[in-house]
Structures are given as structure tokens and as C-alpha cells.
Design an enzyme around this catalytic site. Sequence first.
Site, PDB file in Angstrom:
ATOM      1  CG  HIS A  16       2.760  -4.604  36.875  1.00 33.74           C
ATOM      2  ND1 HIS A  16       3.629  -4.529  35.811  1.00 33.74           N
ATOM      3  CD2 HIS A  16       2.132  -3.401  36.917  1.00 33.74           C
ATOM      4  CE1 HIS A  16       3.522  -3.340  35.236  1.00 33.74           C
ATOM      5  NE2 HIS A  16       2.604  -2.637  35.888  1.00 33.74           N
ATOM      6  CG  HIS A  18      -0.107   0.854  38.638  1.00 27.15           C
ATOM      7  ND1 HIS A  18       1.026   1.612  38.802  1.00 27.15           N
ATOM      8  CD2 HIS A  18       0.165  -0.007  37.610  1.00 27.15           C
ATOM      9  CE1 HIS A  18       1.941   1.242  37.924  1.00 27.15           C
ATOM     10  NE2 HIS A  18       1.446   0.259  37.176  1.00 27.15           N
ATOM     11  CG  HIS A 196       6.114   0.520  34.886  1.00 25.83           C
ATOM     12  ND1 HIS A 196       6.101   0.324  36.233  1.00 25.83           N
ATOM     13  CD2 HIS A 196       4.832   0.327  34.455  1.00 25.83           C
ATOM     14  CE1 HIS A 196       4.866   0.019  36.620  1.00 25.83           C
ATOM     15  NE2 HIS A 196       4.070   0.014  35.557  1.00 25.83           N
ATOM     16  CD  GLU A 199       3.418   0.236  29.800  1.00 27.02           C
ATOM     17  OE1 GLU A 199       4.039   1.063  30.487  1.00 27.02           O
ATOM     18  OE2 GLU A 199       2.176   0.055  29.896  1.00 27.02           O
ATOM     19  CG  ASP A 278      -3.303   0.699  35.696  1.00 25.31           C
ATOM     20  OD1 ASP A 278      -3.093   1.206  36.809  1.00 25.31           O
ATOM     21  OD2 ASP A 278      -2.426   0.617  34.802  1.00 25.31           O
TER      22      ASP A 278
HETATM   23  N1  ADE Z   1       0.824   3.764  35.746  1.00 27.96           N
HETATM   24  C1  ADE Z   1      -0.251   2.991  35.839  1.00 27.96           C
HETATM   25  N2  ADE Z   1      -0.226   2.060  34.889  1.00 27.96           N
HETATM   26  C2  ADE Z   1       0.898   2.249  34.169  1.00 27.96           C
HETATM   27  C3  ADE Z   1       1.495   1.610  33.067  1.00 27.96           C
HETATM   28  N3  ADE Z   1       0.936   0.561  32.470  1.00 27.96           N
HETATM   29  N4  ADE Z   1       2.650   2.103  32.595  1.00 27.96           N
HETATM   30  C4  ADE Z   1       3.225   3.146  33.173  1.00 27.96           C
HETATM   31  N5  ADE Z   1       2.719   3.788  34.215  1.00 27.96           N
HETATM   32  C5  ADE Z   1       1.569   3.337  34.715  1.00 27.96           C
HETATM   33 ZN    ZN Z   2       2.087  -0.711  35.481  1.00 26.26          ZN
END
Ligand code: ADE
Ligand code: ZN
Length: 334
Positions: A16, A18, A196, A199, A278
Site C-alpha cells: 500500500h 501511492h 480503500h 479508513e 504516502d
Molecule cells: N490517496 C493517497 N493516500 C490516500 C489515503 N490514505 N486514502 C485515500 N486516498 C488516498
Molecule cells: Zn492509501
Amino acid sequence: MNQTTYIQQLPKVELHLHIEGSLEPEMMFALARRNKISLPFTSTEEVKSAYEFNDLQSFLDIYYQGANVLTHEIDFYDLTWAYLLRCQQDNVLHTEIFFDPQTHTERGIAFDTVINGIHKALEDGREKLGITSCIIMCFLRHLDEESAFLTLEQALPHKDKIIGVGLDSSELGHPPEKFARVFTKAHQEGFLAVAHAGEEGPVSNIYDSLELLKVHRIDHGVRCADDSSLVAQLAQSRMPLTVCPLSNTKLKVFAQMRDHNLVELLRQGLCVTINSDDPAYFGGYMTDNFLAIAQSHDVTNEELAQFTRNAIEASFISEEEKTQLMEKLNVFTG
Ligand code: ADE
Ligand code: ZN
């Protein structure tokens, strides 16, 4: 060996990440200069001090703005290569990375420019660093179904480079059902699927991702703890959760790291994995995420290794490649 050294040396698999979220402020400035793009910041310090988020949306706003400096194929190559060098430092042996085509195509960058830059760097990573990888293309859930269908169409000539589709961006107000038909088409085209869910959105998004989108993994999914029968179902089916501890505390999904539920979920038999999401925005790559959990939870080395075992189990590689990774892990754990 103390636990910090154990974590640094532990073989890892990331599921996971990005790639746009690995854009460090220094590279953001370098690319802005190279591409003659103006930034609303005057220094990397100013950028870093802007990284205080209240929730997912407050992060996404700044994250999409940062991605504007990515223009040419070489930019996507450089971004991906820099991430791979961090993988090497953190002993990440295999990584399955997300990219968001619409973040780029919406501002006039060709789909091919993006995928080719990322893919070439991953090929070099395989050859020069021995790091294996897959690419997953995510649909932005705040955009409409038509845009997602168009993106899927653009991906078809690149099927050899893209293993699956995902769903990211603003979870609240954009439930899985909005993309059910796109995912059905993606499955017909042979793509695997992740999304996703759970969250900051409700457990219904986890149920619907499983039932309507037919996903093979849930990204985040930590809100499953709100529903004990869902937890039991996830444990029984070994449905993987790609959990991102530093992301979850930065975006206030959990108030503090010691409140994070992933160790508890692991002990309940779920296929939980640790990931960085990220890293340039949330303060750390894979090792940092493992360390953050170990520093806030009473967790054994065997449990830490189990996160890698789970990630190997949950990965999209062949059984043969999984066996090879398990062997490397077993050499380390002894
Ligand atoms: N895009 C990048 N990081 C994300 C996250 N944690 N949740 C949803 N979209 C994302
Ligand atoms: Zn993500």
C-alpha cells in the site's frame, strides 16, 4: 539483536504505497524548477510545516497540489526510482505500488507518460536493486463513473504493466457502489482488484467492497473493528488488510499510535500487513512504520515477522515467487 535492529533488518513487502505520496519536498522543488512550475511555498521547510492534517480531505487537497510538478516521463521515473532506493534502505524485497492516473490526465498529462515512467523505473529496480514489483492503478472516487471508465479504457494497452485496479481518494460520500460497474468491467478485462475502505468511512464500505467490487484486499480497513461479525469474517477468509500506521495517526483515524488496533487485529487472526501509504507526507517509510508500532505496542519479533508473512501471502505474485520470499524471511527469522 535489539528490536530496532531486528526491524531494520527484517525483510519487508509493501502492498500500500501511492507513488505520488512518495514525492519528498526536496524533489517537489527540484521538479518545479525543472518544469518551470510555481509552487505556493518558498522553501521545503514551509512545505513540511504545511503537513498538519485534520482528516483525509485536508491531506488530499495538499497532496493533489504537490503532484502538479510531475509533468514528463522522466519525472515519474525519478519519483519511482527515489522510492525504490528507500525500499533498498528499508529491506523491502517486493512492492506493489499505486498510481492515480486521473490526477495527471485531468491536467493534460498523457496516461502513457505516467505509466511508462513508473514502469521503466520498476524494471530498473528489478535489474539493479533486485526489488520486484507490481503496479495497481487507482480510480479517484471523488470523480465520476464515466471518468473511471475512460481511465480503464486508457489502461487496456498497458495490461502487461498493470496487475490490478484500486479505489482511493475521499471515502466519505463516495461509496463503493458508485464504481461497481467499472470494477465488473475491470474483472472481465483480467485485472485484480483492491479498494480503500474503512479508513475513515463506515464498515458498510468494507462489506460493499467485498460484495460489489469483489476485491482481493482491503486497503486500510481498520474500521472493521466496529463490527465483530465482520472481524470474524475477515479472519476466517484471511482477507488481507493493508494497514498504514503513520498515515492513520497523521490523518487522525486514531488519536495516538498506542490506540492503533492492528496488533489486536493480528492476534485475532486477520491477515494484517504494515505499509507506508504516502511516506513523504506522513513522516516515514516502511521501517518507520514498523518502528512506530513496536514503540507503542508490546509486540514480539515473531509478530513483527508475521506482518511480512501476511504481506507475502496477500501479494499478487506467483506461488513460486511467494515461496522464494518466504524462504528469505525464514533465513532471517532462523
Ligand atoms: N490517496 C493517497 N493516500 C490516500 C489515503 N490514505 N486514502 C485515500 N486516498 C488516498
Ligand atoms: Zn492509501
